[in-house]
Design a protein around this motif. Structure first.
Motif, PDB file in Angstrom:
ATOM      1  N   LEU A 127      29.253 -65.453  27.499  1.00 35.05           N
ATOM      2  CA  LEU A 127      30.271 -65.319  28.529  1.00 35.05           C
ATOM      3  C   LEU A 127      29.679 -65.644  29.900  1.00 35.05           C
ATOM      4  O   LEU A 127      28.527 -65.329  30.181  1.00 35.05           O
ATOM      5  CB  LEU A 127      30.860 -63.918  28.523  1.00 35.05           C
ATOM      6  N   VAL A 128      30.480 -66.284  30.728  1.00 39.91           N
ATOM      7  CA  VAL A 128      30.086 -66.654  32.089  1.00 39.91           C
ATOM      8  C   VAL A 128      30.986 -65.873  33.032  1.00 39.91           C
ATOM      9  O   VAL A 128      32.211 -66.016  32.986  1.00 39.91           O
ATOM     10  CB  VAL A 128      30.243 -68.168  32.331  1.00 39.91           C
ATOM     11  N   PHE A 129      30.379 -65.055  33.883  1.00 39.34           N
ATOM     12  CA  PHE A 129      31.122 -64.190  34.803  1.00 39.34           C
ATOM     13  C   PHE A 129      30.941 -64.689  36.233  1.00 39.34           C
ATOM     14  O   PHE A 129      29.818 -64.793  36.726  1.00 39.34           O
ATOM     15  CB  PHE A 129      30.619 -62.752  34.688  1.00 39.34           C
ATOM     16  N   PHE A 130      32.029 -64.967  36.884  1.00 41.89           N
ATOM     17  CA  PHE A 130      32.027 -65.406  38.277  1.00 41.89           C
ATOM     18  C   PHE A 130      32.164 -64.156  39.135  1.00 41.89           C
ATOM     19  O   PHE A 130      33.016 -63.311  38.855  1.00 41.89           O
ATOM     20  CB  PHE A 130      33.187 -66.376  38.512  1.00 41.89           C
ATOM     21  N   HIS A 131      31.317 -64.067  40.168  1.00 41.72           N
ATOM     22  CA  HIS A 131      31.318 -62.841  40.959  1.00 41.72           C
ATOM     23  C   HIS A 131      31.261 -63.127  42.450  1.00 41.72           C
ATOM     24  O   HIS A 131      30.834 -64.187  42.895  1.00 41.72           O
ATOM     25  CB  HIS A 131      30.145 -61.938  40.551  1.00 41.72           C
ATOM     26  N   SER A 132      31.721 -62.148  43.191  1.00 43.75           N
ATOM     27  CA  SER A 132      31.602 -62.134  44.641  1.00 43.75           C
ATOM     28  C   SER A 132      30.938 -60.806  44.972  1.00 43.75           C
ATOM     29  O   SER A 132      31.525 -59.749  44.732  1.00 43.75           O
ATOM     30  CB  SER A 132      32.986 -62.226  45.286  1.00 43.75           C
ATOM     31  N   GLY A 133      29.688 -60.871  45.437  1.00 45.16           N
ATOM     32  CA  GLY A 133      28.934 -59.641  45.628  1.00 45.16           C
ATOM     33  C   GLY A 133      28.691 -59.000  44.275  1.00 45.16           C
ATOM     34  O   GLY A 133      28.220 -59.638  43.350  1.00 45.16           O
ATOM     35  N   SER A 134      29.089 -57.741  44.142  1.00 43.24           N
ATOM     36  CA  SER A 134      28.885 -57.045  42.870  1.00 43.24           C
ATOM     37  C   SER A 134      30.155 -57.000  42.019  1.00 43.24           C
ATOM     38  O   SER A 134      30.171 -56.369  40.974  1.00 43.24           O
ATOM     39  CB  SER A 134      28.386 -55.620  43.133  1.00 43.24           C
ATOM     40  N   SER A 135      31.218 -57.672  42.463  1.00 45.99           N
ATOM     41  CA  SER A 135      32.492 -57.635  41.741  1.00 45.99           C
ATOM     42  C   SER A 135      32.724 -58.918  40.948  1.00 45.99           C
ATOM     43  O   SER A 135      32.657 -60.024  41.485  1.00 45.99           O
ATOM     44  CB  SER A 135      33.649 -57.458  42.721  1.00 45.99           C
ATOM     45  N   VAL A 136      33.037 -58.761  39.682  1.00 48.67           N
ATOM     46  CA  VAL A 136      33.369 -59.892  38.814  1.00 48.67           C
ATOM     47  C   VAL A 136      34.856 -60.187  38.977  1.00 48.67           C
ATOM     48  O   VAL A 136      35.690 -59.296  38.902  1.00 48.67           O
ATOM     49  CB  VAL A 136      33.041 -59.559  37.343  1.00 48.67           C
ATOM     50  N   TYR A 137      35.201 -61.457  39.204  1.00 48.24           N
ATOM     51  CA  TYR A 137      36.604 -61.826  39.394  1.00 48.24           C
ATOM     52  C   TYR A 137      37.110 -62.855  38.389  1.00 48.24           C
ATOM     53  O   TYR A 137      38.311 -63.132  38.329  1.00 48.24           O
ATOM     54  CB  TYR A 137      36.855 -62.332  40.814  1.00 48.24           C
TER      55      TYR A 137
END
Length: 195
Positions: free
Chosen positions: A148-158
């Motif tokens: 799985l590839v998780f896109f994040h901003s800071g510590s939050s996955v979006y």
């Protein structure tokens, strides 16, 4: 059907699953004009591999599973689960994105991942963040098709997608889009493996 036969069949089917947008297709695939048809079969095979691309080969290898790499029997179960989920997600190519949808005909990003892995035999949580929390986190150099590839901003996955190889993912991108194979567009990603 042998593993090699399954791989050949998958490679022959793959161009329809990951074709480039029509504006770039001809330039990327090369020429199919008559002067090229007289070349030797070795050249035709080379053209086929170039046309299909690395993504198709990696996806086919993942689908064929441990049959192509008998020495990896210790990871066969995880590889088989990931290969099945990847194949299932790719099979949903063209399904429309609908926020909150989790299949079988409409998906959002985490809905596609949850549905694909559930069909492969593994239950995952509903949201991208919860899915990230459930995975074994791995480095980008260790990633393989089906992770799985998780896109994040800071510590939050979006956002989340399923890695297909060659820097590409199968995912349900956003409203107005459809499930598709796409290159990873940012370095702000984390990788996770379902065990």
């Amino acid at each position: 059907m042998s593993a090699m036969s399954r791989t050949r069949a998958a490679v022959r089917r793959e161009p329809s699953a990951g074709t480039a947008p029509s504006g770039r297709r001809a330039a990327e695939e090369g020429s199919d004009s008559r002067p090229h048809l007289g070349r030797s079969s070795g050249t035709r095979r080379s053209r086929l591999v170039n046309r299909v691309g690395a993504t198709a080969v990696l996806t086919a290898a993942a689908v064929a599973g441990a049959g192509l790499a008998p020495g990896l029997s210790g990871t066969a179960d995880a590889g088989t689960l990931s290969a099945k989920a990847l194949r299932i997600a790719a099979g949903k190519r063209g399904a429309p994105y609908v926020y909150g949808a989790a299949g079988p005909t409409r998906f959002d990003c985490s809905g596609l991942v949850m549905w694909s892995y559930r069909k492969a035999g593994k239950t995952l949580p509903r949201t991208a963040q919860a899915q990230y929390n459930r995975t074994h986190h791995i480095r980008s150099g260790s990633r393989r098709p089906g992770d799985l590839v998780f896109f994040h901003s800071g510590s939050s996955v979006y956002h989340v997608g399923i890695y297909a190889g060659s820097g590409k993912i199968w995912h349900a991108p956003h409203s107005g889009a459809r499930v598709r194979l796409e290159r990873i567009w940012t370095k702000s990603v984390w990788y996770g493996r379902i065990g």
